[in-house]
Scaffold this motif. Structure first.
Motif, PDB file in Angstrom:
ATOM      1  N   ARG B  37      -3.187  43.678  24.582  1.00  0.00           N
ATOM      2  CA  ARG B  37      -3.231  44.556  25.740  1.00  0.00           C
ATOM      3  C   ARG B  37      -1.861  45.172  26.018  1.00  0.00           C
ATOM      4  O   ARG B  37      -1.747  46.361  26.298  1.00  0.00           O
ATOM      5  CB  ARG B  37      -3.647  43.733  26.960  1.00  0.00           C
ATOM      6  N   VAL B  40      -0.978  47.938  23.551  1.00  0.00           N
ATOM      7  CA  VAL B  40      -1.657  49.204  23.807  1.00  0.00           C
ATOM      8  C   VAL B  40      -1.035  49.917  25.009  1.00  0.00           C
ATOM      9  O   VAL B  40      -0.691  51.098  24.946  1.00  0.00           O
ATOM     10  CB  VAL B  40      -3.167  48.965  24.045  1.00  0.00           C
ATOM     11  N   LEU B  41      -0.842  49.166  26.119  1.00  0.00           N
ATOM     12  CA  LEU B  41      -0.353  49.806  27.345  1.00  0.00           C
ATOM     13  C   LEU B  41       1.096  50.289  27.176  1.00  0.00           C
ATOM     14  O   LEU B  41       1.453  51.382  27.611  1.00  0.00           O
ATOM     15  CB  LEU B  41      -0.474  48.841  28.533  1.00  0.00           C
ATOM     16  N   SER B  43       2.530  51.172  24.406  1.00  0.00           N
ATOM     17  CA  SER B  43       2.522  52.353  23.546  1.00  0.00           C
ATOM     18  C   SER B  43       2.156  53.596  24.351  1.00  0.00           C
ATOM     19  O   SER B  43       2.741  54.674  24.142  1.00  0.00           O
ATOM     20  CB  SER B  43       1.534  52.107  22.407  1.00  0.00           C
ATOM     21  N   ALA B  44       1.212  53.450  25.299  1.00  0.00           N
ATOM     22  CA  ALA B  44       0.834  54.590  26.144  1.00  0.00           C
ATOM     23  C   ALA B  44       1.986  54.984  27.073  1.00  0.00           C
ATOM     24  O   ALA B  44       2.256  56.164  27.273  1.00  0.00           O
ATOM     25  CB  ALA B  44      -0.420  54.255  26.949  1.00  0.00           C
ATOM     26  N   ALA B  47       4.405  56.875  25.076  1.00  0.00           N
ATOM     27  CA  ALA B  47       3.902  58.218  24.757  1.00  0.00           C
ATOM     28  C   ALA B  47       3.979  59.135  25.977  1.00  0.00           C
ATOM     29  O   ALA B  47       4.073  60.357  25.845  1.00  0.00           O
ATOM     30  CB  ALA B  47       2.468  58.132  24.241  1.00  0.00           C
ATOM     31  N   LEU B  52       4.022  55.897  33.273  1.00  0.00           N
ATOM     32  CA  LEU B  52       2.607  56.266  33.286  1.00  0.00           C
ATOM     33  C   LEU B  52       1.990  55.764  34.592  1.00  0.00           C
ATOM     34  O   LEU B  52       1.998  54.564  34.855  1.00  0.00           O
ATOM     35  CB  LEU B  52       1.895  55.629  32.070  1.00  0.00           C
ATOM     36  N   PRO B 187     -14.002  47.562  32.985  1.00  0.00           N
ATOM     37  CA  PRO B 187     -13.290  48.798  33.302  1.00  0.00           C
ATOM     38  C   PRO B 187     -12.950  48.964  34.790  1.00  0.00           C
ATOM     39  O   PRO B 187     -11.946  49.592  35.112  1.00  0.00           O
ATOM     40  CB  PRO B 187     -14.257  49.905  32.881  1.00  0.00           C
ATOM     41  N   LEU B 192      -8.808  45.786  32.037  1.00  0.00           N
ATOM     42  CA  LEU B 192      -8.542  46.478  30.765  1.00  0.00           C
ATOM     43  C   LEU B 192      -7.308  47.364  30.889  1.00  0.00           C
ATOM     44  O   LEU B 192      -6.373  47.254  30.108  1.00  0.00           O
ATOM     45  CB  LEU B 192      -9.740  47.339  30.356  1.00  0.00           C
ATOM     46  N   VAL B 193      -7.336  48.279  31.842  1.00  0.00           N
ATOM     47  CA  VAL B 193      -6.168  49.111  32.153  1.00  0.00           C
ATOM     48  C   VAL B 193      -6.053  49.143  33.668  1.00  0.00           C
ATOM     49  O   VAL B 193      -7.054  49.002  34.363  1.00  0.00           O
ATOM     50  CB  VAL B 193      -6.327  50.559  31.654  1.00  0.00           C
ATOM     51  N   VAL B 197      -4.480  53.978  36.384  1.00  0.00           N
ATOM     52  CA  VAL B 197      -4.377  54.793  35.175  1.00  0.00           C
ATOM     53  C   VAL B 197      -5.714  55.466  34.850  1.00  0.00           C
ATOM     54  O   VAL B 197      -5.757  56.422  34.085  1.00  0.00           O
ATOM     55  CB  VAL B 197      -3.885  53.915  33.988  1.00  0.00           C
ATOM     56  N   LEU B 198      -6.815  54.986  35.435  1.00  0.00           N
ATOM     57  CA  LEU B 198      -8.130  55.562  35.132  1.00  0.00           C
ATOM     58  C   LEU B 198      -8.159  57.040  35.532  1.00  0.00           C
ATOM     59  O   LEU B 198      -7.482  57.449  36.476  1.00  0.00           O
ATOM     60  CB  LEU B 198      -9.223  54.811  35.900  1.00  0.00           C
ATOM     61  N   PRO B 199      -8.969  57.857  34.822  1.00  0.00           N
ATOM     62  CA  PRO B 199      -9.149  59.237  35.258  1.00  0.00           C
ATOM     63  C   PRO B 199      -9.712  59.258  36.685  1.00  0.00           C
ATOM     64  O   PRO B 199     -10.415  58.317  37.079  1.00  0.00           O
ATOM     65  CB  PRO B 199     -10.182  59.795  34.272  1.00  0.00           C
ATOM     66  N   TRP B 201     -12.125  60.503  38.417  1.00  0.00           N
ATOM     67  CA  TRP B 201     -13.535  60.241  38.748  1.00  0.00           C
ATOM     68  C   TRP B 201     -13.872  58.756  38.597  1.00  0.00           C
ATOM     69  O   TRP B 201     -14.579  58.171  39.417  1.00  0.00           O
ATOM     70  CB  TRP B 201     -14.469  61.114  37.889  1.00  0.00           C
TER      71      TRP B 201
END
Lengths: 260, 265
Positions: B37, B40-41, B43-44, B47, B52, B187, B192-193, B197-199, B201
């Motif tokens: 986890r 992944v986070l 790395s985001a 990026a 973030l 989710p 998970l994230v 950070v979720l979009p 909606w």
């Protein structure tokens, strides 16, 4: 054996509404981890060097392999329950291999939902992925989910074998079975170096999605993971099954019964 | 009754503490998932240019490891102990006790969490601190407020699972409902994230459910993302979900017990 599996399938189809709910939920379980990739890639342009379409290709390939393995070998998860209840002896006295009986006696067709979901995602994402098609790449696209299923199947079998040794600690096997499923579904380049090495050369999860996807996309690999390894998934599957066979035989021989 | 509740909590604490190997296995699994986890986070975050949704590298790592530490205590994955007792008829034994069904199981669940929070929570946090790095909150207030937030998170999680288990009084097989819960909780809780950070909606959907109160809220308070007065809305939202769920649990429980038929015995 096929009679046994067929009877299991018929019994599951007897309650139609319940069956279809289960199929839908199984598809949902397969898509959960995709929410993470989707959420992150709607905030940032690339994750581990891959854009949303490319990362989705990795996810779908690995998830299809995992779903097929789960369909066949997922029931090996129940070994600790059978051990505690002393029900394994009954299976051992029958003249059929134990693994075959466990697989056939709890064949859950509802798990197909997860495989179908990944096939749908693949069908959407492959045309978008800008692949320079050659005969070799078509072959790779077809073989990767099967090799992935073999690799994850080996992880389930290895976990099954280890569960004979650590009944109360059976959760440890989740770290490489479900952890492997998770690691396989994300771009392998993001994984920290020790994880990258472990999930490539011991529990070869990066071979089920990321490395073959690099070949399909014509991208180079990161440190430790050259893209040409993507062609070697079947070889890694053989290696994984060698480890799994050792763990399974060791486990079954270690079994001493519960006095049932 | 008031003496029975701590006794039930204590018994449950001892029950969980007797499976040493299970604790150790759980710690390893939580740590491996934490490493994936965090990979992944982080790395985001890199990026995104180092930040973030308000998380820099250190805060993102802290988020992941606090989450892995809370997982077992908050018990976010489905659990079917009560539903199983309804199916087997053992629920009759629980009902014969002079302890309210809801309060009794709540006490037991707090006992379970009181053991699992240090036993399964601290080791992954240490692993994370050593291998990836974890930041301590800037203000000491984060600890008492965080403790309250974790207590609310454990309770919200319990009452959700309690109501889910009561479905067994209507339909014997609750597996489908438990799997559906499993699909939603990942989710929407922030495990998970981060929910931040979720979009947009999906974030709206998440905050329409009690799930962020289970993971996102305690990490926000414990990790120091919200401190002092800013923490109050987060704690109040948790408390409001808890009150609603306790009430829902009581209503559903009374209806369930009115239609209960225990076979045999």
């Amino acid at each position: 054996m096929s009679v046994l599996v067929a009877s299991r399938i018929r019994s599951q189809l007897a309650y139609r509404a319940s069956f279809w709910t289960d199929v839908a939920t199984s598809a949902g379980v397969g898509v959960i981890e995709y929410v993470e990739i989707y959420a992150l890639l709607s905030s940032v342009p690339v994750l581990g060097g891959l854009d949303l379409v490319q990362a989705t290709l990795v996810y779908a390939l690995a998830n299809l392999g995992f779903a097929l393995a789960d369909l066949v070998f997922g029931s090996l998860d129940t070994i600790p329950t059978l051990l505690r209840a002393g029900q394994l002896e009954a299976l051992l006295v029958r003249p059929l291999p134990l693994m075959l009986q466990l697989v056939a006696s709890d064949f859950q067709l509802r798990r197909l939902g997860r495989a179908v979901a990944s096939v749908v995602i693949l069908a959407v994402v492959v045309p978008l992925a800008d692949v320079d098609w050659t005969a070799g790449r078509v072959y790779l696209l077809l073989v990767t989910p099967l090799a992935g299923a073999a690799i994850y199947g080996a992880l389930f079998a290895a976990a099954g074998g280890l569960q004979f040794f650590v009944v109360d600690g059976a959760e440890i096997t989740n770290s490489f079975v479900y952890g492997g499923g998770y690691a396989g579904q994300v771009p392998g380049s993001v994984l920290l170096a020790p994880l990258r090495a472990f999930f490539t050369f011991v529990a070869p999860a990066t071979l089920t999605g990321y490395l073959p996807a690099l070949v399909l996309l014509g991208l180079p690999g990161p440190a430790l993971l050259p893209a040409w390894l993507g062609w070697c998934a079947p070889l890694f599957a053989v290696w994984a099954w060698v480890l799994a066979a050792l763990a399974w035989r060791g486990g079954v021989r270690h079994f001493t019964g519960a006095g049932g | 009754m008031l003496r029975a509740l701590p006794a039930l909590a204590g018994a449950e604490l001892r029950r969980y503490s007797s499976y040493r190997l299970a604790v150790w296995a759980g710690v390893v699994t939580n740590s491996v998932f934490g490493l994936i986890r965090a990979s992944v986070l982080l790395s985001a975050v890199s990026a995104a240019g180092g930040r973030l949704a308000g998380y820099d590298t250190g805060q993102a790592s802290t988020y992941v490891w606090l989450g892995q530490g809370l997982l077992a205590a908050v018990a976010i994955w489905p659990w079917s102990e009560i539903a199983d007792r309804v199916r087997t008829g053992d629920i009759a034994v629980d009902l014969a006790r002079p302890v309210d069904l809801q309060l009794g199981w709540w006490a037991r669940d707090l006992g379970r969490a009181a053991f699992l929070l240090p036993a399964r929570g601290l080791p992954p946090l240490v692993v994370g601190a050593l291998l990836v790095g974890v930041e301590l909150p800037g203000s000491w207030l984060a600890y008492p407020l965080g403790a309250l937030s974790v207590l609310l998170a454990v309770s919200v999680s319990f009452h959700l699972r309690f109501v889910l288990n009561l479905v067994a009084f209507w339909t014997v097989d609750v597996r489908g409902y438990l799997s559906f819960y499993f699909v939603l909780v990942g989710p929407l809780s922030g495990v998970l994230v981060p929910v931040h950070v979720l979009p947009a909606w999906l974030r709206t959907v998440a905050y329409a459910t009690p799930f962020p109160s289970m993971i996102q809220a305690p990490i926000d308070v414990l990790g120091g993302r919200v401190t002092g007065v800013d923490a109050l809305p987060v704690l109040l939202a948790q408390a409001a979900w808890l009150a609603g769920l306790v009430l829902l649990g009581r209503v559903v429980m009374h209806r369930a017990l009115h239609r209960l038929v225990v076979q045999g015995g």
